[in-house]
Design a protein around this motif. Sequence first.
Motif, PDB file in Angstrom:
ATOM      1  N   THR A 151     -11.432  -1.829  -1.677  1.00 54.92           N
ATOM      2  CA  THR A 151     -10.019  -1.661  -1.352  1.00 54.92           C
ATOM      3  C   THR A 151      -9.127  -1.994  -2.541  1.00 54.92           C
ATOM      4  N   LEU A 187      -8.000   5.169   0.666  1.00 55.20           N
ATOM      5  CA  LEU A 187      -7.536   4.139   1.601  1.00 55.20           C
ATOM      6  C   LEU A 187      -8.202   4.307   2.960  1.00 55.20           C
ATOM      7  N   LEU A 213       0.828  -1.203   0.000  1.00 57.93           N
ATOM      8  CA  LEU A 213       0.000   0.000   0.000  1.00 57.93           C
ATOM      9  C   LEU A 213       0.864   1.256   0.000  1.00 57.93           C
TER      10      LEU A 213
END
Length: 449
Positions: A117, A126, A61
């Motif tokens: 997501t 996010l 991420l």
Amino acid sequence: MKTENLETHPSTESTSETIPSSTAIKSRFFYGWVILFLAMAASICTSPGQTFGISPFNPSLQEALNLTSTQLSTAYLFGTMIASFPLLLIGPCMDHYGIRPTMLAVVFLLGIGCLFTSFVNSGILLFFAFLQLRLWGQGALSLLASNALAMWFHRRLGFVSGLMNVGMAGAMAVVPMFNLWLIDNVEWRGAFRTWTGILWLGLIPCLWIFYRSRPEELDEVPDSHAYLNLLDQREAASPQKKVKTPRDWTLQESFHTRAFWGLLALNAGWAMIATAIIFQIFPFLESRQFTEETGEVMFLWMALSMAIAQFIGGWLSDRAPLNWLMFVGAAGLTAGTFMLWGAATELQIYSFAWVFGAAQGLIMAVGNTVWARYYGRIHLGKIRGINWSACVAGSALGPFLMGVVYDFLGSFDLSLLLFAGIFGVITLGMPFATQPRDPEETLEKEAIA
């Protein structure tokens, strides 16, 4: 409204007085064991919203969204914190509509959260992804899975809760490696889409076909007629061993009991500190010159000790005073945090994992038992919903606090000492978290005296 509620959710006492159908009497199989399997599956499927399920995605991420550690932790903080507020509605929905429809809706929404997501491309998105994962996974589905057993078991609730938690401990050991494998093979976006498929194509059909909210729907009672008849025979021979069925407390009544606030403090503190340690464990190990492999082995030891403690703790929950079991669990968390603070070798890291995992396992086993034992079944959703919201809020604050301390001081030592001190205070209060006394019963005894 009051009459309707009673008809929809009959009490254990009134149901036990009705004559069960011949099928229920003749059947030797208690459907509660099917519910145990489904509750375990639902508990494992909370993994996309659990810290141990999310942490393997953190490096991916950060790289994909160009985020710093502080930005990632901030998105996690606010997503989790805000998730604690709508979670307050899950308990009342469970009490009004039943666990089955509520759980089906929650699993569907968790699948949407995983799918959402997989498409995020910024820190703002996010945040919304974390909000959904934490609300529907770590919050709502965890609450419903644990409450499911309380509807079907009373006398054996501790034992079956221990069995369910063993499955969750296994998930803690397997899911991080499974997620890393998915990331290596289908990348992180494909991994979240895989979880959507698991939820929609795996869990939802099983719940739709097999799940039943209460034993009364099948002319049964909690623990089964056969088991209760056996206990009645034993208690007739030994009247001193008879266990009294708890009254059903309302949410407002529970606020006036000492145990409610003691349990709330224990669970919120545990959620805050355990989540912080697990979320920051790899940066912590790196700061102490340990390798990533040390962390992987540590998780295996923690999961193993947690599974053992959950099984033993579930068995003990049916036999020992619950407040003293919580005292032991809280003391173990205090000791484990101190051990991590002073860890300088791999053996000390693994020792921390063993103690901290066992303490968590014991608290989880008792936690799935104590609310129903203390406050009954009718308003369990509302009462545990407050507790679960506090846990989610605590789990949001812990990682952020630990990260801020590290950013300012370059060390996790102060935060670990602070956490150990908080656990120490909570530990001292646990012996006083005894089962609440029924005010009416107390008045009757005083009148007789």
